[in-house]
Design an enzyme around this catalytic site. Sequence first.
Site: not given
Ligand code: AMP
Length: 192
Positions: A14, A91, A130, A136, A147
């Site tokens: 994404k 999400r 990654r 990260r 996740r």
């Molecule tokens: P990402 O970078 O999009 O993979 O997000 C990393 C982490 O941030 C996720 O595993 C969640 O813990 C939190 N997170 C990001 N976006 C959301 C969202 N829309 N709703 C809830 N938690 C989020």
Amino acid sequence: MLNIVMFGAPGSGKGTQSDMLIETYQLFHISTGDVLRDNIKRGTELGKTAKDYIDKGQLIPDELMTGILASVVDENADKARNGVIFDGFPRTIAQAEALDKMLAERGTAISAVIGLDVPEEVLVARLLNRGKEQGRSDDNLETINDRLKVYHNSTAPLKQYYEEQGVLHMIKGTDTPADVFNRIKAELDPLV
Ligand code: AMP
């Protein structure tokens, strides 16, 4: 306005595809994960709350997340004039409903949802890689598995939600980033 939702599991590409799309279509990119990581880095109250959830691979509660998203959209209304790429949001179904409402209140709507389809073993390999390259904290095997579970339980139902709205475009998310980008572009070009 071209408002695009990037939909897919962690590691589906994404962020990579969003970066390529913002250049082509002059869109404003909102990655909720990036917003949260930036808050953690700056040591804000939100960052402190978010860190526990992120490190466990859990989702930040819907109400908190929806409020954050609305303020990011409103603070950047100028830059978002051509449209927004929502990356990592929604999400959950509750977040999707909140996004529809939020956009309707601002006189706009989702133009397309790009769903990136990637087999699970490829996702895990990409995330582990990654983790090595970018360090990260949530890209370790235990958190990756959590996740992916959260994705299947809470996020995957969005596929049907957006299918019913007639805005979902599923894309094969494997091969090179350029291959995936060309597939997405073929879906979006007719909409602009
Ligand atoms: P990402 O970078 O999009 O993979 O997000 C990393 C982490 O941030 C996720 O595993 C969640 O813990 C939190 N997170 C990001 N976006 C959301 C969202 N829309 N709703 C809830 N938690 C989020």
